[in-house]
Scaffold this active site. Structure first.
Site, PDB file in Angstrom:
ATOM      1  N   HIS A 177      45.396  36.279  45.069  1.00  0.00           N
ATOM      2  CA  HIS A 177      44.260  35.564  45.036  1.00  0.00           C
ATOM      3  C   HIS A 177      44.516  34.258  44.457  1.00  0.00           C
ATOM      4  CE1 HIS A 177      42.021  36.509  40.875  1.00  0.00           C
ATOM      5  NE2 HIS A 177      43.230  36.906  41.053  1.00  0.00           N
TER       6      HIS A 177
ATOM      7  N   CYS B  11      43.492  32.852  36.984  1.00  0.00           N
ATOM      8  CA  CYS B  11      43.996  34.327  36.627  1.00  0.00           C
ATOM      9  C   CYS B  11      45.233  34.462  35.970  1.00  0.00           C
ATOM     10  CB  CYS B  11      43.635  35.119  37.829  1.00  0.00           C
ATOM     11  SG  CYS B  11      44.030  36.840  37.679  1.00  0.00           S
TER      12      CYS B  11
ATOM     13  N   GLN C 156      35.956  44.244  41.216  1.00  0.00           N
ATOM     14  CA  GLN C 156      34.631  44.087  41.601  1.00  0.00           C
ATOM     15  C   GLN C 156      34.283  44.142  42.723  1.00  0.00           C
ATOM     16  OE1 GLN C 156      32.979  40.485  39.072  1.00  0.00           O
ATOM     17  NE2 GLN C 156      35.418  40.358  38.671  1.00  0.00           N
TER      18      GLN C 156
ATOM     19  N   SER D  80      33.758  36.567  38.050  1.00  0.00           N
ATOM     20  CA  SER D  80      34.789  35.934  37.201  1.00  0.00           C
ATOM     21  C   SER D  80      35.145  34.422  37.908  1.00  0.00           C
ATOM     22  CB  SER D  80      36.255  36.651  37.824  1.00  0.00           C
ATOM     23  OG  SER D  80      36.348  38.137  37.227  1.00  0.00           O
TER      24      SER D  80
ATOM     25  N   HIS E 173      36.938  32.809  44.418  1.00  0.00           N
ATOM     26  CA  HIS E 173      38.106  33.392  45.128  1.00  0.00           C
ATOM     27  C   HIS E 173      38.705  32.803  46.430  1.00  0.00           C
ATOM     28  CE1 HIS E 173      38.110  36.514  41.596  1.00  0.00           C
ATOM     29  NE2 HIS E 173      37.007  36.416  42.051  1.00  0.00           N
TER      30      HIS E 173
END
Length: 248
Positions: free
Chosen positions: A144, A198, A216, A239, A242
């Site tokens: 991702h 990330c 998630q 977060s 993505h």
């Protein structure tokens, strides 16, 4: 000489915390998902200061692994570090999973690790996944590219110590990256390694294999909906935003 983290130590990629419990009551919840490692001890300079009998000056370290897992290391404490009432060997990383109970020496406090680790499944979400039409018994692998914004649960990353962009600005960046990828101007691994917020960026965005309940829910559902080799559109989680590439 201070604690030197192992070479595999990395910025955490999953939310985690330590709950401090005494006499069955939660006294505090301490986030442990900002730094690479956290020190426990009676020294006031440690991240989580221990009190009570048996606490060493620098007693133990919680260290995040580059693969997303978290480990506890006893730093040769005098009275030991215990996981689920079993003493762990000194200087040997011991895997922590969600709800692991830790005690230090003869302290009456219990410390409970709460975290989304690659080896743990959140039961409630796994139950929901079982009822869905996903391939719930099959693990998948994905990479991702994450863009954070100021409203995420942890607005900082290896790339930006403090994220200030809006959610709309994050989405605009994701659309820009999506266009570069679909037009062939960039390849996913290279773009993720430079642009993803990330810690998986160092692996070209690769998250490894995971199954139901380990990510998630919006991320999980989007990944399972893809065929191998397909890339998602923008996916929103706590977060950030993505792009997901399913690789297996």
């Amino acid at each position: 000489m201070g604690f030197q983290p192992p070479p595999w130590a990395s910025q955490p990629s999953r939310v985690s915390s330590i709950e401090v419990v005494q006499d069955g009551r939660k006294q505090a919840s301490i986030p442990v998902d900002i730094k690479v490692f956290y020190l426990f001890g009676r020294e006031p300079t440690t991240d989580i200061v221990l009190s009570g009998p048996g606490a060493s000056r620098t007693h133990a370290a919680l260290v995040h692994h580059e693969d997303g897992k978290s480990y506890l290391i006893d730093l040769q404490s005098t009275h030991g570090t215990f996981i689920r009432d079993r003493r762990i060997p000194p200087n040997k990383p011991t895997l922590l999973t969600d709800s692991t109970t830790i005690t230090f020496g003869a302290s009456q406090h219990k410390y409970i690790f709460r975290g989304e680790t690659t080896g743990s499944k959140r039961k409630a979400e796994a139950a929901i996944a079982t009822d869905s039409n996903m391939q719930q018994k099959q693990t998948v692998r994905a990479s991702h590219l994450l863009v954070k914004h100021r409203d995420v649960r942890r607005p900082s990353s290896w790339k930006e110590p403090q994220v200030t962009r809006s959610k709309e600005e994050a989405l605009a960046k994701i659309h820009q990256f999506q266009q570069q990828l679909t037009s062939g101007q960039a390849d996913f691994a290279s773009l993720a390694s430079h642009e993803s917020h990330c810690s998986s960026a160092k692996r070209g965005g690769d998250l490894g294999e995971f199954g139901p309940g380990q990510m998630q829910k919006p991320f999980e559902e989007a990944t399972y909906a893809l065929k191998v080799g397909e890339m998602s559109g923008p996916v929103f989680t706590d977060s950030g935003v993505h792009l997901i590439l399913r690789t297996a």
